[in-house]
Design a protein around this motif. Structure first.
Motif, PDB file in Angstrom:
ATOM      1  N   GLY A 461       0.838  -1.191   0.000  1.00  0.00           N
ATOM      2  CA  GLY A 461       0.000   0.000   0.000  1.00  0.00           C
ATOM      3  C   GLY A 461       0.871   1.237   0.000  1.00  0.00           C
ATOM      4  O   GLY A 461       2.059   1.177   0.338  1.00  0.00           O
ATOM      5  N   PRO A 462       0.317   2.385  -0.371  1.00  0.00           N
ATOM      6  CA  PRO A 462       1.108   3.616  -0.438  1.00  0.00           C
ATOM      7  C   PRO A 462       1.687   3.993   0.930  1.00  0.00           C
ATOM      8  O   PRO A 462       1.145   3.627   1.970  1.00  0.00           O
ATOM      9  CB  PRO A 462       0.093   4.669  -0.908  1.00  0.00           C
ATOM     10  N   THR A 463       2.767   4.729   0.914  1.00  0.00           N
ATOM     11  CA  THR A 463       3.378   5.205   2.147  1.00  0.00           C
ATOM     12  C   THR A 463       2.407   6.122   2.892  1.00  0.00           C
ATOM     13  O   THR A 463       1.810   7.020   2.294  1.00  0.00           O
ATOM     14  CB  THR A 463       4.674   5.977   1.832  1.00  0.00           C
ATOM     15  N   GLY A 464       2.225   5.862   4.188  1.00  0.00           N
ATOM     16  CA  GLY A 464       1.344   6.689   4.989  1.00  0.00           C
ATOM     17  C   GLY A 464      -0.130   6.361   4.867  1.00  0.00           C
ATOM     18  O   GLY A 464      -0.975   7.069   5.422  1.00  0.00           O
ATOM     19  N   SER A 465      -0.456   5.275   4.189  1.00  0.00           N
ATOM     20  CA  SER A 465      -1.872   4.924   3.992  1.00  0.00           C
ATOM     21  C   SER A 465      -2.452   4.150   5.175  1.00  0.00           C
ATOM     22  O   SER A 465      -3.662   3.966   5.261  1.00  0.00           O
ATOM     23  CB  SER A 465      -2.044   4.107   2.706  1.00  0.00           C
ATOM     24  N   GLY A 466      -1.587   3.667   6.075  1.00  0.00           N
ATOM     25  CA  GLY A 466      -2.066   2.923   7.239  1.00  0.00           C
ATOM     26  C   GLY A 466      -1.858   1.431   7.132  1.00  0.00           C
ATOM     27  O   GLY A 466      -2.643   0.651   7.678  1.00  0.00           O
ATOM     28  N   LYS A 467      -0.783   1.006   6.454  1.00  0.00           N
ATOM     29  CA  LYS A 467      -0.534  -0.431   6.273  1.00  0.00           C
ATOM     30  C   LYS A 467      -0.341  -1.125   7.622  1.00  0.00           C
ATOM     31  O   LYS A 467      -0.953  -2.163   7.887  1.00  0.00           O
ATOM     32  CB  LYS A 467       0.709  -0.644   5.391  1.00  0.00           C
ATOM     33  N   THR A 468       0.515  -0.569   8.474  1.00  0.00           N
ATOM     34  CA  THR A 468       0.780  -1.204   9.774  1.00  0.00           C
ATOM     35  C   THR A 468      -0.461  -1.213  10.646  1.00  0.00           C
ATOM     36  O   THR A 468      -0.754  -2.199  11.334  1.00  0.00           O
ATOM     37  CB  THR A 468       1.931  -0.474  10.487  1.00  0.00           C
ATOM     38  N   THR A 469      -1.222  -0.121  10.635  1.00  0.00           N
ATOM     39  CA  THR A 469      -2.437  -0.047  11.447  1.00  0.00           C
ATOM     40  C   THR A 469      -3.460  -1.079  10.994  1.00  0.00           C
ATOM     41  O   THR A 469      -4.083  -1.756  11.819  1.00  0.00           O
ATOM     42  CB  THR A 469      -3.044   1.364  11.365  1.00  0.00           C
ATOM     43  N   PHE A 470      -3.617  -1.211   9.677  1.00  0.00           N
ATOM     44  CA  PHE A 470      -4.580  -2.195   9.170  1.00  0.00           C
ATOM     45  C   PHE A 470      -4.131  -3.614   9.475  1.00  0.00           C
ATOM     46  O   PHE A 470      -4.905  -4.441   9.957  1.00  0.00           O
ATOM     47  CB  PHE A 470      -4.785  -2.035   7.662  1.00  0.00           C
ATOM     48  N   ILE A 471      -2.859  -3.923   9.195  1.00  0.00           N
ATOM     49  CA  ILE A 471      -2.401  -5.303   9.348  1.00  0.00           C
ATOM     50  C   ILE A 471      -2.345  -5.690  10.819  1.00  0.00           C
ATOM     51  O   ILE A 471      -2.465  -6.880  11.163  1.00  0.00           O
ATOM     52  CB  ILE A 471      -1.027  -5.507   8.666  1.00  0.00           C
ATOM     53  N   SER A 472      -2.201  -4.719  11.728  1.00  0.00           N
ATOM     54  CA  SER A 472      -2.230  -5.038  13.156  1.00  0.00           C
ATOM     55  C   SER A 472      -3.633  -5.463  13.570  1.00  0.00           C
ATOM     56  O   SER A 472      -3.793  -6.404  14.362  1.00  0.00           O
ATOM     57  CB  SER A 472      -1.758  -3.845  13.983  1.00  0.00           C
ATOM     58  N   GLU A 473      -4.666  -4.798  13.044  1.00  0.00           N
ATOM     59  CA  GLU A 473      -6.035  -5.211  13.356  1.00  0.00           C
ATOM     60  C   GLU A 473      -6.368  -6.530  12.665  1.00  0.00           C
ATOM     61  O   GLU A 473      -7.056  -7.391  13.225  1.00  0.00           O
ATOM     62  CB  GLU A 473      -7.026  -4.138  12.920  1.00  0.00           C
ATOM     63  N   TYR A 474      -5.872  -6.701  11.459  1.00  0.00           N
ATOM     64  CA  TYR A 474      -6.041  -7.936  10.686  1.00  0.00           C
ATOM     65  C   TYR A 474      -5.482  -9.133  11.466  1.00  0.00           C
ATOM     66  O   TYR A 474      -6.116 -10.182  11.594  1.00  0.00           O
ATOM     67  CB  TYR A 474      -5.331  -7.725   9.352  1.00  0.00           C
ATOM     68  N   ALA A 475      -4.278  -8.962  12.032  1.00  0.00           N
ATOM     69  CA  ALA A 475      -3.652 -10.039  12.809  1.00  0.00           C
ATOM     70  C   ALA A 475      -4.295 -10.189  14.176  1.00  0.00           C
ATOM     71  O   ALA A 475      -4.431 -11.303  14.691  1.00  0.00           O
ATOM     72  CB  ALA A 475      -2.154  -9.775  12.956  1.00  0.00           C
ATOM     73  N   LEU A 476      -4.695  -9.067  14.789  1.00  0.00           N
ATOM     74  CA  LEU A 476      -5.345  -9.108  16.096  1.00  0.00           C
ATOM     75  C   LEU A 476      -6.657  -9.875  16.029  1.00  0.00           C
ATOM     76  O   LEU A 476      -6.988 -10.646  16.935  1.00  0.00           O
ATOM     77  CB  LEU A 476      -5.585  -7.687  16.595  1.00  0.00           C
TER      78      LEU A 476
END
Length: 738
Positions: A461-476
């Protein structure tokens, strides 16, 4: 585990016993910490469905003053922290060291067997009168961790080395186990263990056997827990009791030289709103320290065959129906802790019958690798081979099912005959084969069908789009459903990542509700979630070794790597960067397949223009990333748009069944969560239909839908001329009739 501080304390104590060193101090081989479990303060284990601690119902509401103190205590150097050595020990290293110290040993299935150094050596008489030393100390071939079954002393490979060095310098042949067992890192931990043990004995002494209940009450309890087919003799044999305050079955944990009570597990029954019965478990001590192989005291020293089950009730069902030794794993199909392996070394044949679904089948194959494939056989779940307790209720022949179990290892697949049952299992269990469903992302279930072991997912995903935030909820989301998860965050530190995930877990800003922090942190700690302590550039070989170590210790089934670019800088600079990336992706692909572990790999995209959407070809590097991946997920963002609906998730590749597509995401800044927006078209269509039938109700519905922004006086119903189609004709016809 013991640290260097333990060894220094032990050395000082040994000086007074004649078994310790009189010269130089002990040292500890330097270790580097690579991953650890998230640690927050503990709560009482027993709570009811409303979250109220069980002590509120015990002994007139008496509350222990130490264990349930309201003040917060922070633990900095705790035993739950995992130390991973910079140079992992191998079985060859272990054998060479033991030979250099003249320690006899012989090979086992997963451990090396050696005489215990914690107490005077014992021997037993063989047939013919020949004596042989008792090999009661077991050393794990993979990690070097040791356990003495006689004294219950355990520790790391470095601890054992230091103990042997001390003995050699002092010319002693053993160390008193009482010296080592009396060691405690902190006073708080010692008090916590004492309070847990007191709580165990209070609950155990307050519980009653089922035979002591009234006949009608005992029958109700058996019906509630579906154990009508278990005889009173079986329940008495395994020491099952009933705890009335929480209406729970109590399973004891007897262990040690004197078969003392070390812990308990409580099984409670409840119902959902739809009437479905749900069973919940609670253990004292906490699950990470609860290492009870239920049924172990009933196993004889000469028994060579055992059946492993996923629950205590299943274990009793197999024992009653077959007469075979049975053991129940303390954490079911989620994990087989390596600390239990020494207790399984005496068995030449191990049959794994962990349940009746595909998840238990996958767990059986993973656990058999730890136990040794050659001695393991598996019971394949199916319509005629459900879980043991259900098979007993149905009147199945459990002995025949155990006898028909298939070997865990085979040389090769030579024809469809070997694959036939596997293919049938996938056809008969389509939903289970599809994997674990997401609770927060139903649209993702519609496309990917579920989360499956052994796959590689590439996420970009683009830089600053929230990749880490999304994938953390995805994994959680998956972790909350019991998926053992390991996070490798090289981009942001673990404290910040844990803060994001805790906010997503609590669905609120905890900085505004600090009084609720401990409550949510206690619940969050119970998740099977672990973090690597890497940050910044790392060598891919070290990362893979850490992942392998975690899979062995905690049966990790989902690894998240954020992100791939942080492993490319540590490789040979003279090699082309695209070749390095291909090598890394290939290594993760191989790891996922060999360990039946799902790997989610975040890769930054190439630089694209703001008004263009990303494609599969936008992933940085060559086409190998998308070729090797089973799933490709792209977080799309319209940077020139500020209104809701600017983000969406695209499933660009799905090797499982080919379904691809896009669905919108909405970001909630308060809870740091993404969710699919409600489809507005369906609501509008529904309003139109209601409007044609009753204009007055339509007006009220529209007013409510605007969330009562500004209260206005009620208007007269509008003329039906605004409604088109057949409904107009019906309205005019009704008007003419009036």
């Amino acid at each position: 585990m013991w640290t260097g501080r333990f060894l220094r304390v032990a050395a000082s104590l040994l000086k007074g016993t004649g078994c310790g060193p009189s010269g130089p101090k002990l040292w500890q081989i330097p270790t580097k910490r690579y991953f650890s479990r998230l640690l927050v303060p503990q709560r009482s284990v027993l709570q009811d469905s409303a979250g109220i601690p069980s002590w509120c119902y015990l002994y007139g509401g008496w509350k222990p003053k130490v264990l349930f103190a309201l003040c917060r205590t922070l633990k900095k150097d705790t035993k739950s922290t995992i130390d991973f050595p910079a140079h992992p020990v191998t079985v060859t290293d272990i054998k060479q060291y033991l030979r250099s110290k003249d320690v006899p040993f012989h090979d086992g299935y997963s451990c090396l067997h050696a005489p215990s150094i914690f107490g005077e050596s014992k021997s037993y008489v063989l047939e013919g009168g020949r004596k042989e030393s008792s090999y009661s100390m077991f050393i794990d071939k993979t990690t070097g961790q040791f356990l003495c079954k006689e004294s219950l002393v355990e520790g790391s490979w470095e601890d054992l080395q230091d103990c042997l060095e001390v003995m050699q310098k002092e010319g002693q042949t053993w160390i008193s186990p009482d010296v080592l067992l009396s060691y405690s890192q902190t006073l708080e931990e010692q008090e916590e263990r004492e309070m847990e043990l007191k709580e165990v004995h209070r609950i155990w002494s307050s519980s009653v056997t089922l035979s002591d209940l009234l006949e009608e009450e005992a029958q109700l309890v058996k019906t509630m827990f579906q154990i009508n087919k278990l005889t009173s003799a079986t329940l008495k044999k395994f020491g099952i009791r009933f705890f009335k305050p929480t209406k729970s079955l109590v399973f004891p944990w007897f262990s040690g030289r004197d078969a003392s009570l070390r812990g308990i597990k409580l099984l409670s029954a409840g119902t959902k709103d739809d009437g479905q019965v749900v069973y919940t478990e609670a253990t004292v001590p906490k699950p990470s320290n609860y290492h009870n192989l239920f049924g172990l005291p009933l196993v004889g020293r000469k028994d060579t065959e055992v059946v492993l089950t996923g629950s205590e009730i299943d274990s009793m069902a197999v024992s009653q129906a077959t007469g075979l030794p049975t053991l129940a794993l303390p954490r079911g199909v989620s994990c087989l802790p390596p600390v239990l392996l020494p207790y399984l070394e005496q068995f030449k044949k191990v049959t794994l019958w962990l349940g009746g679904d595909m998840r238990s089948w996958e767990a059986s194959k993973i656990f058999s690798r730890k136990l040794g494939l050659k001695r393991c056989s598996l019971v394949r779940p199916g319509e005629f081979q459900p879980c043991p307790s259900e098979a007993l209720v149905r009147g199945r022949n459990l002995a025949r099912i155990v006898k028909a179990s298939i070997p865990a290892a085979h040389k090769s697949i030579v024809s469809f005959k070997q694959l036939r049952e596997d293919v049938y299992g996938e056809l008969a269990n389509i939903e289970q084969v599809a994997g674990i469903k997401w609770a927060r992302f139903p649209e993702l279930n519609r496309l990917l069908k579920g989360h499956r072991n052994g796959e590689l997912t590439v996420f970009t995903g683009p830089t600053g789009s929230g990749k880490t935030t999304f994938i953390s909820e995805y994994a959680l989301d998956l972790c909350m459903q019991g998926v053992n998860t390991l996070w490798g965050s090289f981009e942001i530190k673990n404290v910040r990542l844990a803060k994001i995930m805790l906010t997503q877990f609590a669905m609120q800003r905890l900085e505004e509700n600090l009084e609720q922090y401990d409550s949510w942190a206690d619940k969050f700690e119970e998740l099977p979630l672990y973090f690597m302590t890497f940050h910044g550039q790392q060598n891919v070989k070290t990362v893979l070794e850490t992942m392998q170590h975690a899979v062995y210790l905690y049966d990790i089934s989902h690894v998240v790597i954020d992100n791939l670019q942080f492993m490319m800088g540590q490789e040979n600079l003279s090699v082309d960067k695209f070749a390095v990336q291909d090598h890394i992706i290939g290594a993760f692909r191989k790891f996922a397949t060999n360990n039946s572990c799902h790997v989610t790999l975040i890769i930054h995209p190439r630089k694209e223009e703001d008004d263009k959407e990303l494609q599969t070809a936008s992933i940085f590097g060559t086409a190998k990333a998308s070729q090797e991946a089973d799933n490709v997920l792209i977080l799309q963002e319209k940077k020139l748009v500020t209104c809701p609906g600017r983000r969406s998730l695209q499933v660009a590749k799905n090797r499982f069944d080919g379904d691809v597509g896009v669905f919108p995401l909405e970001f909630n800044k308060t809870t740091l969560t993404f969710s699919s927006p409600v489809k507005r078209k369906q609501k509008l269509r529904k309003v139109k239909l209601e409007k044609t039938e009753n204009p007055e109700q339509t007006e009220v519905a529209e007013t409510k839908e605007r969330a009562e922004k500004v209260p206005k006086p009620a208007k007269a119903p509008k003329a039906p001329r605004s409604v088109k189609g057949a409904s107009v004709g019906k309205s005019e016809e009704g008007k003419n009739q009036q």
